[in-house]
Design an enzyme around this catalytic site. Sequence first.
Site, mmCIF file in Angstrom:
data_model
loop_
_atom_site.group_PDB
_atom_site.id
_atom_site.type_symbol
_atom_site.label_atom_id
_atom_site.label_comp_id
_atom_site.label_asym_id
_atom_site.label_seq_id
_atom_site.Cartn_x
_atom_site.Cartn_y
_atom_site.Cartn_z
ATOM 1 C CE LYS A 1 26.078 23.328 20.677
ATOM 2 N NZ LYS A 1 27.250 23.597 21.607
ATOM 3 C CG HIS B 1 21.178 27.675 18.263
ATOM 4 N ND1 HIS B 1 21.949 27.841 17.010
ATOM 5 C CD2 HIS B 1 21.701 28.704 19.101
ATOM 6 C CE1 HIS B 1 22.900 28.785 17.201
ATOM 7 N NE2 HIS B 1 22.806 29.236 18.467
ATOM 8 C CG ASP C 1 20.218 34.336 21.909
ATOM 9 O OD1 ASP C 1 20.938 34.780 20.837
ATOM 10 O OD2 ASP C 1 20.592 33.766 22.927
HETATM 11 C C1 BG6 Z 1 24.271 31.498 20.867
HETATM 12 C C2 BG6 Z 1 23.508 32.411 21.546
HETATM 13 O O1 BG6 Z 1 23.998 31.742 19.541
HETATM 14 O O2 BG6 Z 1 24.306 30.269 21.324
HETATM 15 C C3 BG6 Z 1 23.946 32.579 23.240
HETATM 16 O O3 BG6 Z 1 23.328 33.806 20.956
HETATM 17 C C4 BG6 Z 1 24.063 31.063 23.772
HETATM 18 O O4 BG6 Z 1 23.138 33.322 24.035
HETATM 19 C C5 BG6 Z 1 24.673 30.152 22.812
HETATM 20 O O5 BG6 Z 1 24.261 31.001 25.036
HETATM 21 C C6 BG6 Z 1 24.732 28.721 23.159
HETATM 22 O O6 BG6 Z 1 25.407 28.145 22.523
HETATM 23 P P1 BG6 Z 1 26.208 26.777 23.180
HETATM 24 O O7 BG6 Z 1 26.990 26.106 22.150
HETATM 25 O O8 BG6 Z 1 26.938 27.117 24.359
HETATM 26 O O9 BG6 Z 1 25.047 25.857 23.704
#
Ligand code: BG6
Length: 517
Positions: A207, A265, A260
Amino acid sequence: MSVVVQPLPDVNPLQDSLRFDRRVPPCAIVIFGASGDLSKRKLLPSLYRLFYERRISSSFAVIGSSRTPMSDDVFRDRMKESVSKFLEDAPFDEDVWQSFAQCLFYVPGDLANPESYEDIKRKLGQVEKTNETAGNALFYLSTQPSYYAEAILELGKHDLQKGSGWRRVIIEKPFGHDLTSARKLNDEIHKVFDESAIYRIDHYLGKETVQNILAFRFGNGIFEPLWNRRYIDYLQITAAESIGVEGRGAYYQEAGALRDMIQNHLSQVMATVSMEPPTVFDANNVRDERAKLLRSVRIMKPEDVPKYAVSGQYGPGKIGGQDVPGFREEPSVDKNAQTDTYAAVTFFVDNWRWAGVPFYVRTGKRMPKRVTDIAIQFKGPPLGLFSQETRTGLREARPNLLVLRIQPEEGISLRFLSKSPGSGMRVRPVSMDFNYGSSFGERSPTAYETLLLDAMAGDPTLYTRQDMVEASWQIVQPILDLWANTKFDFPNYPAGSWGPKASDEMLARQGHVWRIP
Ligand code: BG6
Protein backbone atom coordinates in the site's frame (compact mmCIF):
# COMPACT_ATOMS: atom_id res chain seq x y z
CA MET A 1 4.73 -16.85 -34.72
CA SER A 2 4.40 -13.72 -32.56
CA VAL A 3 1.13 -12.37 -31.30
CA VAL A 4 0.18 -9.05 -32.90
CA VAL A 5 -0.43 -6.66 -30.06
CA GLN A 6 -2.39 -3.56 -30.94
CA PRO A 7 -0.87 -0.15 -30.20
CA LEU A 8 -1.94 1.26 -26.87
CA PRO A 9 -3.55 4.66 -26.43
CA ASP A 10 -1.37 7.39 -24.98
CA VAL A 11 -1.24 7.52 -21.24
CA ASN A 12 -0.61 10.64 -19.21
CA PRO A 13 3.07 11.39 -19.98
CA LEU A 14 3.61 12.87 -16.54
CA GLN A 15 2.53 9.66 -14.91
CA ASP A 16 4.48 7.59 -17.32
CA SER A 17 7.83 9.29 -17.10
CA LEU A 18 7.99 10.45 -13.52
CA ARG A 19 6.21 7.94 -11.38
CA PHE A 20 5.96 4.74 -13.27
CA ASP A 21 9.48 4.32 -14.47
CA ARG A 22 9.83 0.71 -13.43
CA ARG A 23 9.53 -1.53 -16.45
CA VAL A 24 9.80 -5.27 -16.29
CA PRO A 25 11.34 -7.94 -18.47
CA PRO A 26 9.21 -10.24 -20.63
CA CYS A 27 7.58 -12.99 -18.59
CA ALA A 28 4.66 -15.36 -18.11
CA ILE A 29 2.59 -15.43 -14.93
CA VAL A 30 0.99 -18.73 -14.06
CA ILE A 31 -1.93 -18.22 -11.68
CA PHE A 32 -3.02 -21.31 -9.77
CA GLY A 33 -6.55 -20.74 -8.51
CA ALA A 34 -7.39 -18.51 -11.49
CA SER A 35 -11.16 -18.84 -11.13
CA GLY A 36 -11.00 -17.73 -7.48
CA ASP A 37 -11.95 -14.45 -5.91
CA LEU A 38 -8.46 -12.99 -5.55
CA SER A 39 -7.73 -13.55 -9.19
CA LYS A 40 -10.96 -11.85 -10.28
CA ARG A 41 -10.94 -8.97 -7.83
CA LYS A 42 -7.26 -8.14 -7.56
CA LEU A 43 -4.80 -10.00 -9.77
CA LEU A 44 -6.33 -9.62 -13.23
CA PRO A 45 -7.48 -6.01 -12.70
CA SER A 46 -3.95 -5.14 -11.49
CA LEU A 47 -2.26 -6.85 -14.43
CA TYR A 48 -4.63 -5.17 -16.86
CA ARG A 49 -3.87 -1.81 -15.28
CA LEU A 50 -0.10 -2.38 -15.48
CA PHE A 51 -0.52 -3.33 -19.11
CA TYR A 52 -2.64 -0.23 -19.73
CA GLU A 53 0.11 1.93 -18.29
CA ARG A 54 2.70 0.04 -20.33
CA ARG A 55 4.60 -0.96 -17.28
CA ILE A 56 4.57 -4.53 -18.46
CA SER A 57 5.76 -5.18 -21.95
CA SER A 58 3.63 -6.83 -24.59
CA SER A 59 6.04 -9.78 -24.37
CA PHE A 60 3.88 -11.09 -21.60
CA ALA A 61 1.40 -13.86 -20.90
CA VAL A 62 -0.93 -14.92 -18.12
CA ILE A 63 -1.67 -18.62 -17.84
CA GLY A 64 -4.66 -19.15 -15.60
CA SER A 65 -5.23 -22.57 -14.12
CA SER A 66 -7.91 -24.08 -11.93
CA ARG A 67 -10.20 -27.09 -11.87
CA THR A 68 -13.04 -25.41 -13.78
CA PRO A 69 -12.86 -26.59 -17.39
CA MET A 70 -12.90 -23.71 -19.89
CA SER A 71 -11.26 -22.55 -23.09
CA ASP A 72 -8.92 -19.56 -23.48
CA ASP A 73 -11.84 -17.59 -24.91
CA VAL A 74 -14.20 -18.34 -22.04
CA PHE A 75 -11.45 -17.43 -19.57
CA ARG A 76 -10.88 -14.14 -21.43
CA ASP A 77 -14.60 -13.34 -21.34
CA ARG A 78 -14.87 -14.08 -17.64
CA MET A 79 -11.82 -12.02 -16.85
CA LYS A 80 -13.13 -9.15 -18.94
CA GLU A 81 -16.25 -9.09 -16.82
CA SER A 82 -14.21 -9.09 -13.59
CA VAL A 83 -11.65 -6.53 -14.74
CA SER A 84 -14.29 -4.05 -15.86
CA LYS A 85 -16.10 -4.54 -12.56
CA PHE A 86 -13.20 -4.45 -10.13
CA LEU A 87 -10.82 -1.87 -11.64
CA GLU A 88 -10.35 0.59 -8.80
CA ASP A 89 -10.58 4.28 -9.79
CA ALA A 90 -9.56 3.53 -13.35
CA PRO A 91 -11.37 3.44 -16.67
CA PHE A 92 -11.80 0.28 -18.70
CA ASP A 93 -10.58 0.65 -22.27
CA GLU A 94 -11.91 -1.77 -24.87
CA ASP A 95 -8.92 -1.39 -27.24
CA VAL A 96 -6.40 -2.03 -24.51
CA TRP A 97 -8.46 -4.97 -23.35
CA GLN A 98 -8.32 -6.51 -26.83
CA SER A 99 -4.50 -6.39 -26.75
CA PHE A 100 -4.36 -7.62 -23.16
CA ALA A 101 -6.77 -10.49 -23.88
CA GLN A 102 -4.35 -11.87 -26.45
CA CYS A 103 -1.92 -12.42 -23.58
CA LEU A 104 -4.40 -14.52 -21.55
CA PHE A 105 -4.44 -18.32 -21.69
CA TYR A 106 -6.07 -21.00 -19.66
CA VAL A 107 -5.02 -24.52 -18.68
CA PRO A 108 -7.61 -26.54 -16.77
CA GLY A 109 -6.00 -28.73 -14.13
CA ASP A 110 -6.04 -30.27 -10.73
CA LEU A 111 -3.12 -29.50 -8.43
CA ALA A 112 -3.07 -33.09 -7.27
CA ASN A 113 -2.76 -34.42 -10.81
CA PRO A 114 0.82 -34.62 -12.17
CA GLU A 115 -0.42 -34.28 -15.74
CA SER A 116 -1.67 -30.76 -15.04
CA TYR A 117 1.92 -29.64 -14.50
CA GLU A 118 3.00 -31.14 -17.80
CA ASP A 119 0.15 -29.19 -19.46
CA ILE A 120 1.41 -26.02 -17.86
CA LYS A 121 4.94 -26.78 -18.96
CA ARG A 122 3.76 -27.20 -22.54
CA LYS A 123 1.82 -23.95 -22.39
CA LEU A 124 4.86 -22.12 -20.98
CA GLY A 125 6.92 -23.43 -23.89
CA GLN A 126 4.24 -22.24 -26.28
CA VAL A 127 3.95 -18.69 -24.90
CA GLU A 128 7.72 -18.43 -24.82
CA LYS A 129 7.48 -18.54 -28.62
CA THR A 130 4.19 -16.83 -29.35
CA ASN A 131 4.40 -14.08 -26.71
CA GLU A 132 8.19 -13.95 -26.50
CA THR A 133 8.25 -14.38 -22.73
CA ALA A 134 11.95 -15.31 -22.78
CA GLY A 135 11.40 -18.37 -20.60
CA ASN A 136 10.79 -16.20 -17.51
CA ALA A 137 7.94 -17.42 -15.33
CA LEU A 138 6.29 -16.30 -12.12
CA PHE A 139 4.05 -18.85 -10.41
CA TYR A 140 1.30 -17.31 -8.29
CA LEU A 141 -0.23 -19.61 -5.67
CA SER A 142 -3.69 -18.29 -5.03
CA THR A 143 -5.25 -21.63 -4.19
CA GLN A 144 -6.49 -22.99 -0.90
CA PRO A 145 -3.48 -22.77 1.44
CA SER A 146 -3.62 -26.50 2.16
CA TYR A 147 -2.44 -27.07 -1.45
CA TYR A 148 0.62 -24.82 -1.34
CA ALA A 149 3.18 -27.42 -0.33
CA GLU A 150 1.89 -30.05 -2.71
CA ALA A 151 1.80 -27.64 -5.65
CA ILE A 152 5.37 -26.51 -5.00
CA LEU A 153 6.69 -30.05 -4.71
CA GLU A 154 4.96 -30.93 -7.98
CA LEU A 155 6.47 -27.87 -9.68
CA GLY A 156 9.82 -29.26 -8.60
CA LYS A 157 9.09 -32.80 -9.80
CA HIS A 158 8.25 -31.43 -13.23
CA ASP A 159 11.34 -29.19 -13.31
CA LEU A 160 9.21 -26.10 -13.58
CA GLN A 161 11.44 -24.23 -11.13
CA LYS A 162 14.05 -24.15 -13.88
CA GLY A 163 13.75 -22.89 -17.42
CA SER A 164 15.57 -20.90 -20.00
CA GLY A 165 14.81 -17.72 -17.99
CA TRP A 166 14.22 -16.93 -14.29
CA ARG A 167 11.60 -18.72 -12.20
CA ARG A 168 9.90 -17.23 -9.11
CA VAL A 169 6.96 -18.10 -6.91
CA ILE A 170 4.50 -15.83 -5.09
CA ILE A 171 2.73 -17.33 -2.10
CA GLU A 172 -0.46 -15.77 -0.83
CA LYS A 173 -1.27 -15.44 2.84
CA PRO A 174 -1.98 -17.18 5.14
CA PHE A 175 1.55 -18.53 5.26
CA GLY A 176 0.89 -21.41 7.63
CA HIS A 177 -1.75 -21.73 10.32
CA ASP A 178 0.68 -21.35 13.21
CA LEU A 179 4.42 -21.22 13.83
CA THR A 180 4.97 -24.95 13.37
CA SER A 181 3.06 -25.19 10.09
CA ALA A 182 4.72 -22.01 8.75
CA ARG A 183 8.14 -23.55 9.43
CA LYS A 184 7.11 -26.78 7.78
CA LEU A 185 5.82 -24.94 4.71
CA ASN A 186 9.09 -23.02 4.46
CA ASP A 187 11.05 -26.26 4.54
CA GLU A 188 8.91 -27.74 1.77
CA ILE A 189 9.25 -24.68 -0.44
CA HIS A 190 13.00 -24.60 0.06
CA LYS A 191 13.24 -28.13 -1.31
CA VAL A 192 12.28 -26.63 -4.67
CA PHE A 193 12.95 -22.89 -4.71
CA ASP A 194 15.85 -20.88 -3.42
CA GLU A 195 14.90 -18.15 -0.89
CA SER A 196 15.76 -15.52 -3.52
CA ALA A 197 12.99 -16.90 -5.77
CA ILE A 198 10.31 -16.97 -3.02
CA TYR A 199 7.95 -13.99 -2.77
CA ARG A 200 5.65 -14.20 0.28
CA ILE A 201 3.01 -11.59 -0.25
CA ASP A 202 1.54 -9.31 2.39
CA HIS A 203 -0.46 -6.79 0.42
CA TYR A 204 -0.35 -4.21 3.22
CA LEU A 205 3.36 -3.70 2.50
CA GLY A 206 2.42 -2.73 -1.06
CA LYS A 207 0.00 0.00 0.00
CA GLU A 208 1.30 3.45 -0.92
CA THR A 209 0.51 4.83 2.51
CA VAL A 210 2.38 2.03 4.28
CA GLN A 211 5.40 2.66 2.05
CA ASN A 212 5.05 6.34 2.81
CA ILE A 213 5.68 5.65 6.50
CA LEU A 214 9.31 5.00 5.63
CA ALA A 215 9.53 8.11 3.45
CA PHE A 216 7.94 10.18 6.21
CA ARG A 217 10.23 8.84 8.91
CA PHE A 218 13.52 8.58 7.09
CA GLY A 219 13.19 11.23 4.40
CA ASN A 220 12.61 14.04 6.91
CA GLY A 221 14.88 15.27 9.65
CA ILE A 222 12.32 16.54 12.11
CA PHE A 223 10.32 13.48 13.14
CA GLU A 224 12.91 10.82 13.78
CA PRO A 225 14.54 12.55 16.78
CA LEU A 226 11.14 12.41 18.52
CA TRP A 227 10.37 8.84 17.44
CA ASN A 228 11.12 7.06 20.69
CA ARG A 229 10.10 6.35 24.27
CA ARG A 230 11.21 9.78 25.52
CA TYR A 231 8.57 11.60 23.47
CA ILE A 232 5.99 9.00 22.50
CA ASP A 233 3.48 7.87 25.09
CA TYR A 234 1.81 5.07 23.11
CA LEU A 235 0.76 4.02 19.60
CA GLN A 236 -2.56 2.72 18.35
CA ILE A 237 -2.89 0.76 15.13
CA THR A 238 -6.48 0.28 13.99
CA ALA A 239 -7.77 -1.73 11.05
CA ALA A 240 -11.55 -1.59 11.19
CA GLU A 241 -13.81 -3.04 8.52
CA SER A 242 -17.53 -2.52 8.21
CA ILE A 243 -17.94 -5.62 6.04
CA GLY A 244 -18.55 -9.04 7.56
CA VAL A 245 -17.04 -12.23 6.20
CA GLU A 246 -18.50 -11.82 2.69
CA GLY A 247 -18.99 -15.44 1.72
CA ARG A 248 -15.64 -16.45 3.26
CA GLY A 249 -17.27 -17.90 6.37
CA ALA A 250 -15.64 -21.32 6.03
CA TYR A 251 -12.10 -19.88 5.78
CA TYR A 252 -12.67 -17.16 8.34
CA GLN A 253 -14.16 -19.48 10.92
CA GLU A 254 -10.85 -21.36 11.04
CA ALA A 255 -8.67 -18.26 10.80
CA GLY A 256 -10.16 -15.52 13.01
CA ALA A 257 -9.11 -11.88 13.21
CA LEU A 258 -5.79 -12.39 15.00
CA ARG A 259 -4.52 -14.77 12.31
CA ASP A 260 -6.22 -13.01 9.42
CA MET A 261 -4.95 -9.49 10.11
CA ILE A 262 -2.63 -9.11 13.11
CA GLN A 263 -0.18 -11.96 12.50
CA ASN A 264 0.59 -10.60 9.04
CA HIS A 265 -0.68 -7.18 7.91
CA LEU A 266 -0.71 -5.34 11.21
CA SER A 267 2.50 -6.77 12.59
CA GLN A 268 4.21 -5.64 9.36
CA VAL A 269 2.67 -2.19 9.74
CA MET A 270 3.86 -2.10 13.34
CA ALA A 271 7.37 -3.09 12.23
CA THR A 272 7.35 -0.38 9.57
CA VAL A 273 6.39 2.32 12.02
CA SER A 274 8.89 1.27 14.67
CA MET A 275 11.92 -0.30 12.93
CA GLU A 276 15.36 1.30 12.93
CA PRO A 277 16.47 3.17 9.79
CA PRO A 278 18.20 0.86 7.32
CA THR A 279 21.71 1.93 6.33
CA VAL A 280 20.84 1.51 2.65
CA PHE A 281 17.36 1.37 1.14
CA ASP A 282 17.56 -2.04 -0.47
CA ALA A 283 15.68 -5.30 -0.08
CA ASN A 284 17.94 -6.92 2.45
CA ASN A 285 18.63 -3.93 4.64
CA VAL A 286 14.96 -2.94 4.87
CA ARG A 287 13.90 -6.51 5.56
CA ASP A 288 16.68 -7.00 8.09
CA GLU A 289 15.36 -4.04 10.08
CA ARG A 290 11.74 -5.21 9.90
CA ALA A 291 12.77 -8.68 11.02
CA LYS A 292 14.91 -7.31 13.84
CA LEU A 293 12.00 -5.25 15.13
CA LEU A 294 9.63 -8.22 15.05
CA ARG A 295 12.15 -10.26 16.97
CA SER A 296 12.23 -7.54 19.65
CA VAL A 297 8.50 -7.77 20.33
CA ARG A 298 7.96 -9.31 23.74
CA ILE A 299 6.59 -12.86 23.59
CA MET A 300 3.78 -13.04 26.12
CA LYS A 301 3.79 -15.55 28.93
CA PRO A 302 0.55 -17.57 28.94
CA GLU A 303 -0.52 -15.93 32.20
CA ASP A 304 -0.17 -12.46 30.62
CA VAL A 305 -2.41 -13.18 27.64
CA PRO A 306 -5.73 -12.27 29.36
CA LYS A 307 -4.19 -8.95 30.41
CA TYR A 308 -2.81 -8.00 27.01
CA ALA A 309 -5.14 -9.59 24.45
CA VAL A 310 -8.89 -9.34 23.90
CA SER A 311 -11.01 -11.49 21.66
CA GLY A 312 -14.44 -10.53 20.34
CA GLN A 313 -17.16 -11.76 18.05
CA TYR A 314 -19.99 -9.69 16.61
CA GLY A 315 -23.61 -10.41 17.15
CA PRO A 316 -26.47 -8.93 15.13
CA GLY A 317 -26.57 -5.14 14.89
CA LYS A 318 -26.93 -2.18 12.60
CA ILE A 319 -24.43 -0.59 10.22
CA GLY A 320 -25.37 2.57 8.34
CA GLY A 321 -28.98 2.10 9.44
CA GLN A 322 -29.14 -1.43 7.98
CA ASP A 323 -29.74 -4.56 10.06
CA VAL A 324 -26.89 -7.05 9.75
CA PRO A 325 -26.72 -10.61 11.08
CA GLY A 326 -24.31 -11.84 13.72
CA PHE A 327 -21.24 -13.87 12.74
CA ARG A 328 -22.86 -17.13 13.79
CA GLU A 329 -25.72 -16.42 11.39
CA GLU A 330 -23.38 -15.99 8.40
CA PRO A 331 -23.40 -18.73 5.71
CA SER A 332 -21.03 -21.69 6.36
CA VAL A 333 -20.43 -20.61 9.95
CA ASP A 334 -21.02 -22.91 12.88
CA LYS A 335 -23.82 -21.81 15.22
CA ASN A 336 -21.44 -22.10 18.18
CA ALA A 337 -18.30 -20.80 16.47
CA GLN A 338 -15.63 -19.57 18.88
CA THR A 339 -13.96 -17.50 16.16
CA ASP A 340 -12.59 -14.05 16.97
CA THR A 341 -13.94 -11.47 14.51
CA TYR A 342 -12.30 -8.78 16.65
CA ALA A 343 -8.88 -8.90 18.25
CA ALA A 344 -6.98 -6.31 20.22
CA VAL A 345 -3.47 -6.80 21.54
CA THR A 346 -1.05 -4.71 23.58
CA PHE A 347 2.45 -5.38 22.33
CA PHE A 348 5.69 -4.18 23.88
CA VAL A 349 8.87 -3.81 21.90
CA ASP A 350 11.75 -4.61 24.18
CA ASN A 351 14.53 -2.51 22.70
CA TRP A 352 16.20 0.77 23.69
CA ARG A 353 13.99 2.90 21.49
CA TRP A 354 10.64 1.53 22.64
CA ALA A 355 11.01 -0.02 26.11
CA GLY A 356 7.80 0.53 28.07
CA VAL A 357 5.77 2.09 25.20
CA PRO A 358 2.52 0.18 24.55
CA PHE A 359 1.61 -0.60 20.94
CA TYR A 360 -2.14 -1.12 20.93
CA VAL A 361 -3.22 -3.04 17.84
CA ARG A 362 -6.86 -3.81 17.02
CA THR A 363 -8.85 -5.12 14.11
CA GLY A 364 -12.43 -6.14 13.63
CA LYS A 365 -15.16 -6.99 11.16
CA ARG A 366 -18.51 -5.20 11.27
CA MET A 367 -17.15 -2.09 12.93
CA PRO A 368 -18.98 1.21 12.34
CA LYS A 369 -16.77 2.09 9.36
CA ARG A 370 -13.80 1.04 7.27
CA VAL A 371 -10.70 2.77 8.48
CA THR A 372 -7.04 1.85 8.90
CA ASP A 373 -4.70 4.21 10.64
CA ILE A 374 -1.79 4.57 13.02
CA ALA A 375 -2.13 7.08 15.81
CA ILE A 376 1.05 8.15 17.57
CA GLN A 377 0.36 9.87 20.84
CA PHE A 378 3.16 12.12 22.03
CA LYS A 379 3.70 12.98 25.65
CA GLY A 380 2.40 16.32 26.90
CA PRO A 381 4.51 19.35 27.83
CA PRO A 382 6.00 19.17 31.32
CA LEU A 383 3.72 21.97 32.60
CA GLY A 384 0.20 22.94 31.52
CA LEU A 385 0.52 26.72 31.30
CA PHE A 386 -2.70 27.40 29.43
CA SER A 387 -6.31 26.63 30.12
CA GLN A 388 -7.65 24.45 27.40
CA GLU A 389 -10.93 24.59 25.50
CA THR A 390 -12.13 21.67 23.52
CA ARG A 391 -15.23 21.05 21.51
CA THR A 392 -16.24 18.31 23.91
CA GLY A 393 -15.42 20.42 26.94
CA LEU A 394 -12.94 17.75 28.06
CA ARG A 395 -9.34 18.62 28.61
CA GLU A 396 -6.99 16.84 26.20
CA ALA A 397 -4.23 15.61 28.46
CA ARG A 398 -1.75 15.20 25.62
CA PRO A 399 -2.47 17.38 22.64
CA ASN A 400 0.12 16.15 20.15
CA LEU A 401 -1.26 13.31 18.13
CA LEU A 402 0.15 12.28 14.78
CA VAL A 403 -2.15 10.14 12.66
CA LEU A 404 -0.88 8.26 9.62
CA ARG A 405 -4.03 7.48 7.67
CA ILE A 406 -3.60 4.32 5.62
CA GLN A 407 -7.12 4.10 4.17
CA PRO A 408 -9.61 5.10 2.94
CA GLU A 409 -8.75 8.82 3.31
CA GLU A 410 -5.05 8.55 2.84
CA GLY A 411 -2.92 11.19 4.48
CA ILE A 412 -1.25 12.45 7.63
CA SER A 413 -2.59 14.77 10.35
CA LEU A 414 -0.80 16.40 13.22
CA ARG A 415 -2.77 17.79 16.13
CA PHE A 416 -1.39 20.59 18.26
CA LEU A 417 -2.69 23.33 20.51
CA SER A 418 -3.38 26.79 19.20
CA LYS A 419 -4.53 29.97 20.88
CA SER A 420 -8.28 30.51 20.65
CA PRO A 421 -9.22 33.91 19.25
CA GLY A 422 -10.08 36.54 21.82
CA SER A 423 -8.61 37.96 24.96
CA GLY A 424 -6.94 35.74 27.49
CA MET A 425 -4.70 32.79 26.80
CA ARG A 426 -7.00 29.91 26.11
CA VAL A 427 -5.88 27.15 23.77
CA ARG A 428 -7.66 24.60 21.64
CA PRO A 429 -6.51 21.57 19.60
CA VAL A 430 -6.27 22.14 15.85
CA SER A 431 -4.94 19.95 13.15
CA MET A 432 -2.52 20.22 10.25
CA ASP A 433 -3.51 17.91 7.43
CA PHE A 434 -1.81 16.39 4.44
CA ASN A 435 -4.09 14.60 2.02
CA TYR A 436 -2.57 12.22 -0.49
CA GLY A 437 -5.22 12.60 -3.19
CA SER A 438 -5.32 16.39 -3.29
CA SER A 439 -1.55 16.84 -2.89
CA PHE A 440 -0.54 14.58 -5.74
CA GLY A 441 -3.72 14.83 -7.79
CA GLU A 442 -3.26 11.47 -9.40
CA ARG A 443 -4.25 7.93 -8.81
CA SER A 444 -1.96 5.76 -6.69
CA PRO A 445 -1.27 2.22 -7.84
CA THR A 446 -3.06 -0.44 -5.85
CA ALA A 447 -1.02 -2.70 -3.56
CA TYR A 448 -1.31 -5.63 -5.96
CA GLU A 449 -0.12 -3.53 -8.91
CA THR A 450 2.97 -2.52 -6.96
CA LEU A 451 3.69 -5.99 -5.69
CA LEU A 452 3.16 -7.83 -8.97
CA LEU A 453 5.40 -5.37 -10.74
CA ASP A 454 8.08 -5.77 -8.06
CA ALA A 455 8.01 -9.55 -8.31
CA MET A 456 8.35 -9.39 -12.10
CA ALA A 457 11.21 -6.92 -11.71
CA GLY A 458 12.87 -9.18 -9.10
CA ASP A 459 12.61 -6.72 -6.21
CA PRO A 460 11.56 -8.44 -2.96
CA THR A 461 11.81 -5.34 -0.70
CA LEU A 462 8.06 -5.31 -0.05
CA TYR A 463 7.75 -9.06 0.35
CA THR A 464 8.20 -10.88 3.62
CA ARG A 465 11.10 -13.17 4.35
CA GLN A 466 11.12 -16.45 6.22
CA ASP A 467 12.57 -14.89 9.40
CA MET A 468 9.89 -12.15 9.36
CA VAL A 469 7.07 -14.65 8.94
CA GLU A 470 8.37 -16.80 11.77
CA ALA A 471 8.89 -13.83 14.08
CA SER A 472 5.33 -12.60 13.48
CA TRP A 473 3.91 -16.04 14.18
CA GLN A 474 5.99 -16.17 17.35
CA ILE A 475 4.42 -13.02 18.77
CA VAL A 476 0.83 -14.19 18.31
CA GLN A 477 1.36 -17.87 19.12
CA PRO A 478 0.87 -17.64 22.92
CA ILE A 479 -2.43 -15.83 22.31
CA LEU A 480 -3.59 -18.37 19.74
CA ASP A 481 -2.67 -21.21 22.11
CA LEU A 482 -4.61 -19.78 25.01
CA TRP A 483 -7.64 -18.81 22.92
CA ALA A 484 -7.79 -22.29 21.38
CA ASN A 485 -8.47 -23.63 24.87
CA THR A 486 -10.84 -20.93 26.06
CA LYS A 487 -14.60 -21.00 25.83
CA PHE A 488 -15.67 -17.42 25.13
CA ASP A 489 -19.03 -15.98 25.92
CA PHE A 490 -19.69 -14.85 22.34
CA PRO A 491 -21.10 -12.72 20.79
CA ASN A 492 -19.68 -9.91 22.91
CA TYR A 493 -20.13 -6.85 20.67
CA PRO A 494 -22.97 -5.85 18.40
CA ALA A 495 -22.27 -5.30 14.71
CA GLY A 496 -21.77 -1.58 14.16
CA SER A 497 -19.97 -0.94 17.47
CA TRP A 498 -16.25 -0.42 18.24
CA GLY A 499 -15.76 -3.84 19.82
CA PRO A 500 -16.10 -5.49 23.22
CA LYS A 501 -15.92 -3.65 26.54
CA ALA A 502 -12.95 -5.75 27.57
CA SER A 503 -10.90 -3.97 24.92
CA ASP A 504 -11.59 -0.56 26.49
CA GLU A 505 -10.75 -2.05 29.86
CA MET A 506 -7.40 -3.31 28.57
CA LEU A 507 -6.40 0.26 27.72
CA ALA A 508 -7.98 1.75 30.83
CA ARG A 509 -5.62 -0.38 32.95
CA GLN A 510 -2.75 1.61 31.40
CA GLY A 511 -4.63 4.91 31.78
CA HIS A 512 -5.40 5.14 28.05
CA VAL A 513 -8.47 5.11 25.79
CA TRP A 514 -9.04 3.99 22.25
CA ARG A 515 -9.33 6.86 19.86
CA ILE A 516 -12.45 6.93 17.66
CA PRO A 517 -10.92 7.16 14.18
C1 BG6 B 1 -7.16 -9.82 3.82
C2 BG6 B 1 -8.03 -10.49 4.84
O1 BG6 B 1 -5.84 -10.30 3.88
O2 BG6 B 1 -7.18 -8.42 4.04
C3 BG6 B 1 -9.44 -9.95 4.78
O3 BG6 B 1 -8.02 -11.89 4.63
C4 BG6 B 1 -9.43 -8.45 4.91
O4 BG6 B 1 -10.25 -10.54 5.79
C5 BG6 B 1 -8.46 -7.83 3.93
O5 BG6 B 1 -10.76 -7.98 4.65
C6 BG6 B 1 -8.31 -6.35 4.18
O6 BG6 B 1 -7.57 -5.77 3.15
P1 BG6 B 1 -7.77 -4.26 2.75
O7 BG6 B 1 -6.72 -4.00 1.73
O8 BG6 B 1 -9.16 -4.13 2.23
O9 BG6 B 1 -7.60 -3.47 4.01
